[in-house]
Design a protein around this motif. Structure first.
Motif, short mmCIF file in Angstrom:
data_model
loop_
_atom_site.label_atom_id
_atom_site.label_comp_id
_atom_site.label_asym_id
_atom_site.label_seq_id
_atom_site.Cartn_x
_atom_site.Cartn_y
_atom_site.Cartn_z
N PRO A 16 47.10 122.36 44.42
CA PRO A 16 46.78 122.48 45.85
C PRO A 16 46.06 123.80 46.15
N ALA A 17 45.09 123.70 47.04
CA ALA A 17 44.32 124.89 47.42
C ALA A 17 45.12 125.72 48.42
N PRO A 18 44.97 127.04 48.34
CA PRO A 18 45.65 127.91 49.31
C PRO A 18 45.11 127.66 50.72
N GLU A 19 45.98 127.81 51.71
CA GLU A 19 45.60 127.55 53.10
C GLU A 19 44.46 128.47 53.54
N ARG A 20 44.45 129.71 53.09
CA ARG A 20 43.38 130.66 53.47
C ARG A 20 42.03 130.19 52.94
N GLN A 23 40.78 127.41 55.13
CA GLN A 23 40.30 127.96 56.39
C GLN A 23 38.91 128.58 56.22
N LYS A 24 38.68 129.31 55.13
CA LYS A 24 37.38 129.93 54.89
C LYS A 24 36.29 128.87 54.69
N VAL A 25 36.62 127.79 54.00
CA VAL A 25 35.66 126.71 53.78
C VAL A 25 35.29 126.07 55.11
N MET A 26 36.28 125.80 55.96
CA MET A 26 36.01 125.17 57.25
C MET A 26 35.18 126.09 58.14
N GLU A 27 35.46 127.39 58.12
CA GLU A 27 34.66 128.34 58.90
C GLU A 27 33.22 128.36 58.41
N SER A 28 33.05 128.29 57.11
CA SER A 28 31.70 128.28 56.53
C SER A 28 30.95 127.02 56.94
N VAL A 29 31.62 125.89 56.92
CA VAL A 29 30.99 124.63 57.33
C VAL A 29 30.62 124.68 58.81
#
Length: 62
Positions: A16-20, A23-29
């Motif tokens: 599983p990927a860390p929650e942070r 969040q960084k991926v979604m902000e980048s998208v």
């Protein structure tokens, strides 16, 4: 028809990927989508608006 399993789901369950990171991926998208919309606004839509602004209609009565 056999149902295929998603290999990414298996990978996510195993590691599983860390929650942070999520969040960084979604902000980048979201930022990328904003930049695409801004580019579209100042290239395509602004050009069409300027053409419409200076366009004159020809009337049959003139």
């Amino acid at each position: 028809m056999a149902e295929e399993t998603n290999p990414f789901k298996k990978l996510e369950e195993a590691n599983p990927a860390p929650e942070r990171l999520k969040q960084k991926v979604m902000e980048s998208v979201e930022f990328s989508q904003l930049m695409i919309e801004m580019a579209d606004l100042f290239t395509d839509k602004m050009g069409k608006t300027m053409l419409d602004l200076f366009k004159t209609k020809k009337n049959d009565n003139d």
